[in-house]
Write an enzyme that holds these catalytic residues in place. Structure first.
Site, PDB file in Angstrom:
ATOM      1  N   HIS A 239      10.988 -12.157  21.740  1.00 32.57           N
ATOM      2  CA  HIS A 239      11.598 -13.488  21.688  1.00 32.57           C
ATOM      3  C   HIS A 239      12.615 -13.617  20.549  1.00 32.57           C
ATOM      4  O   HIS A 239      12.497 -12.963  19.504  1.00 32.57           O
ATOM      5  CB  HIS A 239      10.543 -14.597  21.633  1.00 32.57           C
ATOM      6  CG  HIS A 239       9.748 -14.732  20.375  1.00 32.57           C
ATOM      7  ND1 HIS A 239      10.138 -15.550  19.341  1.00 32.57           N
ATOM      8  CD2 HIS A 239       8.571 -14.188  19.982  1.00 32.57           C
ATOM      9  CE1 HIS A 239       9.229 -15.515  18.381  1.00 32.57           C
ATOM     10  NE2 HIS A 239       8.259 -14.676  18.739  1.00 32.57           N
ATOM     11  N   ASP A 256       8.933 -12.732  12.748  1.00 31.05           N
ATOM     12  CA  ASP A 256       8.590 -13.416  14.010  1.00 31.05           C
ATOM     13  C   ASP A 256       9.766 -14.243  14.484  1.00 31.05           C
ATOM     14  O   ASP A 256       9.873 -15.402  14.178  1.00 31.05           O
ATOM     15  CB  ASP A 256       7.350 -14.293  13.768  1.00 31.05           C
ATOM     16  CG  ASP A 256       6.827 -14.932  15.028  1.00 31.05           C
ATOM     17  OD1 ASP A 256       7.271 -14.559  16.120  1.00 31.05           O
ATOM     18  OD2 ASP A 256       5.977 -15.830  14.915  1.00 31.05           O
ATOM     19  N   GLU A 290       9.935 -18.865  23.202  1.00 31.18           N
ATOM     20  CA  GLU A 290       8.540 -18.371  23.183  1.00 31.18           C
ATOM     21  C   GLU A 290       7.661 -19.308  22.368  1.00 31.18           C
ATOM     22  O   GLU A 290       6.533 -19.636  22.753  1.00 31.18           O
ATOM     23  CB  GLU A 290       8.509 -16.948  22.585  1.00 31.18           C
ATOM     24  CG  GLU A 290       7.142 -16.276  22.675  1.00 31.18           C
ATOM     25  CD  GLU A 290       6.249 -16.478  21.458  1.00 31.18           C
ATOM     26  OE1 GLU A 290       5.091 -16.021  21.496  1.00 31.18           O
ATOM     27  OE2 GLU A 290       6.697 -17.097  20.472  1.00 31.18           O
ATOM     28  N   GLU A 291       8.194 -19.749  21.245  1.00 28.30           N
ATOM     29  CA  GLU A 291       7.399 -20.587  20.339  1.00 28.30           C
ATOM     30  C   GLU A 291       7.114 -21.967  20.932  1.00 28.30           C
ATOM     31  O   GLU A 291       6.320 -22.725  20.392  1.00 28.30           O
ATOM     32  CB  GLU A 291       8.121 -20.742  18.987  1.00 28.30           C
ATOM     33  CG  GLU A 291       8.403 -19.435  18.258  1.00 28.30           C
ATOM     34  CD  GLU A 291       7.161 -18.807  17.624  1.00 28.30           C
ATOM     35  OE1 GLU A 291       6.051 -19.309  17.859  1.00 28.30           O
ATOM     36  OE2 GLU A 291       7.330 -17.814  16.900  1.00 28.30           O
ATOM     37  N   ASP A 318       6.962  -8.202  19.385  1.00 29.44           N
ATOM     38  CA  ASP A 318       6.927  -9.494  18.695  1.00 29.44           C
ATOM     39  C   ASP A 318       6.147  -9.320  17.390  1.00 29.44           C
ATOM     40  O   ASP A 318       4.932  -9.161  17.410  1.00 29.44           O
ATOM     41  CB  ASP A 318       6.247 -10.525  19.610  1.00 29.44           C
ATOM     42  CG  ASP A 318       6.177 -11.921  18.993  1.00 29.44           C
ATOM     43  OD1 ASP A 318       6.688 -12.102  17.882  1.00 29.44           O
ATOM     44  OD2 ASP A 318       5.607 -12.811  19.645  1.00 29.44           O
ATOM     45  N   HIS A 394       6.100 -18.485  10.770  1.00 29.66           N
ATOM     46  CA  HIS A 394       6.201 -19.929  11.013  1.00 29.66           C
ATOM     47  C   HIS A 394       6.399 -20.699   9.691  1.00 29.66           C
ATOM     48  O   HIS A 394       6.049 -21.872   9.597  1.00 29.66           O
ATOM     49  CB  HIS A 394       4.962 -20.468  11.777  1.00 29.66           C
ATOM     50  CG  HIS A 394       4.763 -19.790  13.104  1.00 29.66           C
ATOM     51  ND1 HIS A 394       3.713 -20.083  13.939  1.00 29.66           N
ATOM     52  CD2 HIS A 394       5.474 -18.843  13.748  1.00 29.66           C
ATOM     53  CE1 HIS A 394       3.779 -19.332  15.037  1.00 29.66           C
ATOM     54  NE2 HIS A 394       4.852 -18.576  14.929  1.00 29.66           N
TER      55      HIS A 394
HETATM   56  N1  BES Z   1       4.347 -13.790  17.252  1.00 27.97           N
HETATM   57  C1  BES Z   1       3.437 -14.836  17.507  1.00 27.97           C
HETATM   58  C2  BES Z   1       2.117 -14.337  18.091  1.00 27.97           C
HETATM   59  C3  BES Z   1       1.151 -13.711  17.117  1.00 27.97           C
HETATM   60  C4  BES Z   1       0.955 -14.234  15.854  1.00 27.97           C
HETATM   61  C5  BES Z   1       0.399 -12.619  17.527  1.00 27.97           C
HETATM   62  C6  BES Z   1       0.032 -13.644  14.999  1.00 27.97           C
HETATM   63  C7  BES Z   1      -0.532 -12.052  16.694  1.00 27.97           C
HETATM   64  C8  BES Z   1      -0.705 -12.576  15.419  1.00 27.97           C
HETATM   65  C9  BES Z   1       4.056 -15.802  18.505  1.00 27.97           C
HETATM   66  O1  BES Z   1       5.411 -16.009  18.313  1.00 27.97           O
HETATM   67  C10 BES Z   1       3.363 -17.138  18.373  1.00 27.97           C
HETATM   68  O2  BES Z   1       3.474 -17.792  17.382  1.00 27.97           O
HETATM   69  N2  BES Z   1       2.600 -17.484  19.376  1.00 27.97           N
HETATM   70  C11 BES Z   1       1.826 -18.691  19.341  1.00 27.97           C
HETATM   71  C12 BES Z   1       1.570 -19.223  20.715  1.00 27.97           C
HETATM   72  C13 BES Z   1       2.818 -19.674  21.415  1.00 27.97           C
HETATM   73  C14 BES Z   1       2.513 -20.064  22.827  1.00 27.97           C
HETATM   74  C15 BES Z   1       3.451 -20.809  20.652  1.00 27.97           C
HETATM   75  C16 BES Z   1       0.534 -18.311  18.650  1.00 27.97           C
HETATM   76  O3  BES Z   1      -0.139 -17.388  19.096  1.00 27.97           O
HETATM   77  O4  BES Z   1       0.252 -18.955  17.646  1.00 27.97           O
HETATM   78 ZN    ZN Z   2       6.420 -14.377  17.774  1.00 22.63          ZN
END
Ligand code: BES
Ligand code: ZN
Length: 426
Positions: A239, A256, A290-291, A318, A394
């Protein structure tokens, strides 16, 4: 708006769900003030509000969103946040309707937000959300063979840190790559221009935006048309959007996920530099939004399925540049293809000699889940164990400096992705 909800929920959900995961303790102290998180969700969510000139302000209208999530995640949360019953559910997944005017109510019940969400899909319509209750189509069994040693060696040897660093720096220089911010749109346009350079003098390579109805940020798709079996497609991507706090909070998203987008581009760069022509079609994708609930990849994977595109493999990149654990590369074991994951492990053992492990990241935690949901074999290569991933994501501190200022870790993922392309697109 759905996103809004999604986000909010995500923030809320995260703590409980993450805590429910083996040994993971949410970091409350460094959590974001939940009111700010709600503002961020509102910013990210509004599809009808038009393009924000820059990350600030928010729409006031009430909108509805449908969010699908795993029931075990819901169960780990404060029940007060789920006053109304799910609108639909099966044994594993529940769908909740949220109205944006309920957010303050939710906020009142929440004193803090959490490190990350357990993952969810955000939908414009209930019809679309209901699809998530269906079992994904079975992935047909297939054989994986490793016989491209010379090609893999050549491609892997061409991977360099410097071009990866350049993309991470360029993307993280946009103040915020949120999917409805002007700066998020600009970042996508920049990437399209960069990728278009690879198509010069190569009629088999094309670059096109994938436009999304619900938000202005475009996904970016670079296609290398297969020389002999163009109908069979291998997808590699990550993403391009970012998130942090709210309003004009900077969201550099260097790890990220400028890192995953940069590695995706580096694979393209080495393929083009080597003059390699794949037999099958390779698609390199920078996913929008994605976020905001995996919305870009969900649109693309659903469109591919609808059009009958034969995706023979998908690799999601990612967060690939923060070395938080002992081993080099970790594969997400849930909501991915076990056979393709084993194949990736074998690619490493055979060609690269890195150490690797596995982790779980929860329902819909990143774009691989959109492909799994549509019956395609998908994998997700990640930087560390779950517990040891970058603590800066984040946040305004998700910078290249926070990853140690180098791309040594990310480069390993570029070599792996190049090997994946070489052995699948033959
Ligand atoms: N890159 C993250 C996913 C992630 C974070 C995987 C930490 C493993 C460890 C992704 O961009 C993200 O923030 N995903 C969200 C969910 C999404 C639907 C907003 C998450 O998992 O917090
Ligand atoms: Zn991510």
């Amino acid at each position: 708006m759905r996103i809004l909800t999604g986000f909010l929920l995500s923030l809320i959900l995260t703590g409980g769900a993450a805590a429910a995961r083996a040994g993971y303790a949410p970091d409350f102290d460094s959590g974001i003030d939940v009111r700010l998180a709600i503002e961020a969700a509102l910013d990210a969510a509004s599809s009808a509000g038009g393009l924000l000139p820059e990350p600030q302000g928010r729409p006031e209208r009430v909108q509805t969103v449908w969010v699908s999530m795993e029931k075990s995640d819901v169960a780990a949360l404060d029940g007060a946040l789920f006053k109304s019953a799910p609108v639909a559910q099966n044994k594993r997944i529940a769908i909740y309707e949220y109205k944006t005017d309920r957010l303050s109510e939710l906020a009142d019940g929440m004193q803090r937000s959490f490190f990350r969400a357990p993952g969810f899909f955000a939908h414009d319509t209930l019809e679309s959300a209901l699809e998530d209750l269906k079992a994904p189509p079975a992935v047909p069994a297939r054989a994986y063979t490793l016989d491209q040693a010379a090609l893999v060696k050549d491609l892997a040897g061409r991977v360099k840190e410097e071009p990866v660093l350049a993309v991470i720096n360029a993307l993280s220089a946009y103040k915020n790559r949120g999917s409805r911010y002007a700066t998020g749109v600009d970042a996508s346009k920049w990437l399209q221009k960069e990728w278009a350079k690879f198509a010069e003098g190569r009629p088999d390579i094309s670059v096109a935006p994938f436009k999304h109805a619900a938000f202005p940020q475009e996904s970016v798709v670079l296609t290398v048309r297969g020389a002999s079996e163009p109908g069979k497609v291998i997808v590699i991507g990550g993403h391009i959007d970012s998130v942090a706090g709210y309003g004009d909070t900077p969201a550099p998203g260097a790890d990220d996920n400028a890192s995953g987008a940069a590695v995706t581009q580096e694979v393209v760069r080495v393929l083009v530099e080597s003059g390699y022509r794949p037999a099958k079609t390779l698609k390199f994708i920078g996913f929008a939004a994605e976020e905001a609930g995996l919305r870009g990849s969900a649109d693309i994977a659903a469109a591919f399925k609808k059009e009958g595109v034969q995706v023979e493999g998908m690799l999601n990149l990612d967060m690939v540049n923060y070395k938080g654990s002992e081993k080099d590369i970790y594969f997400v074991a849930d909501n991915t293809s076990p056979d393709q994951n084993a194949f990736l492990g074998k690619l490493i053992d055979t060609y690269l000699g890195y150490t690797w492990g596995t982790l779980k990241c929860g329902y819909g935690c990143s774009d691989h889940a959109s492909w799994t949901k549509n019956g395609y074999p998908a994998s997700y290569a990640f930087e560390s164990t779950f517990e040891a991933h970058s603590p800066f994501i984040h946040k305004p501190t998700d910078t290249l400096a926070s990853c140690g200022g180098s791309a040594v870790h990310a480069a390993k993922f570029a070599r792996l992705a190049a090997a994946f392309a070489a052995e699948l697109a033959k």
